[in-house]
Design an enzyme around this catalytic site. Sequence first.
Site, PDB file in Angstrom:
ATOM      1  N   SER A  42      45.836  35.191  37.892  1.00 47.47           N
ATOM      2  CA  SER A  42      46.701  36.207  38.481  1.00 47.47           C
ATOM      3  C   SER A  42      46.420  36.368  39.982  1.00 47.47           C
ATOM      4  CB  SER A  42      46.544  37.527  37.713  1.00 47.47           C
ATOM      5  OG  SER A  42      47.593  38.412  38.003  1.00 47.47           O
ATOM      6  N   ASP A 155      51.179  35.958  32.569  1.00 44.60           N
ATOM      7  CA  ASP A 155      49.872  36.317  33.122  1.00 44.60           C
ATOM      8  C   ASP A 155      48.687  35.705  32.358  1.00 44.60           C
ATOM      9  OD1 ASP A 155      47.782  37.583  34.371  1.00 44.60           O
ATOM     10  OD2 ASP A 155      48.366  39.605  33.798  1.00 44.60           O
TER      11      ASP A 155
END
Length: 316
Positions: A42, A155
């Site tokens: 991320s 993610d």
Amino acid sequence: MANGLKIGIALSSGGAAGMAHVGVLEELQSAGIPIDCLAGTSAGAMVGAAWAADRLAGFRTAMCSLTRRGVLALFDPTWPRTGLLEGQRPLDLIKPYIGETFEELQHPFAAVATDLLTGKEVVLRQGSVPDAVRASAAIPGLLTPVTVGGRMLVDGGIVNPIPVDVVRALGADLVIAVTVLDVAVETPVERPTESVHELAAQWLAKLFPRDEAKRVAPPVSHEAPATTADQLGLIDIMSRSSRIVQARLAEYRLRSEPPDVMIRIPLPKIALFDFDCSSQAVLGGRQAAVAALPAIRAAIEHAESIPGRVSRMLKI
């Protein structure tokens, strides 16, 4: 590094607070700590890509120049599609600093994402760097998924918030993990005997005890709470929930995959999209890195000692 020691960095997820990773990397480089490879999840993937492209300074300048109005201008709502935000405008902002393809990067780098359909971890090391970074940061419900290689990716923090094992797979002998998540595991630690399901059950039991009579009522306070439910918007609630889950998952994984050195970055509350606080986050990263230098140098010294070299050769 002497004796062929390869040092790798694992950068955590964490939204805007992840800009602290920039300060850590720059401080380690200033201190003469070589970095041979890096994996990020991320926000960690975003910073890691800039490092791998040798454009970290330009990336820092761009991010630290953002104002609150500038951050709001990056929002590109898409509701009611597959996410609240498309994420193309933020990607356009950082594209000049993260490189085009993995093959063109100056240093070994990997971004961690999650296959939304299978739930499996996906380590991205080839093809488009912008697509990989965007996929690694696609918080479900907030940012739309990204299709890479026929897979719908979101993610990476869902499966691997601090990718220590990925850094080792890149060939690192010594791994420095950097996190802005609120994790509480000390390293090194023993591998837990409980399964993931058992740990989850224990955690839920603490949150929701069956015997209500045994619950201790909190003390009555006449002061207003720091944050009330009506002060939190949808994005804030979703981002806070995501950080809590990722921090708990990181604690579990760190028990079985501990780094050699852990750098925890204590920061004031920086929300998911508070990129106008990037300067503050970078400073926090620098301070945490300076505090960790004695531990890092001690770990390097041990790894380069005869016992350490033997352990590396035997992969102990």
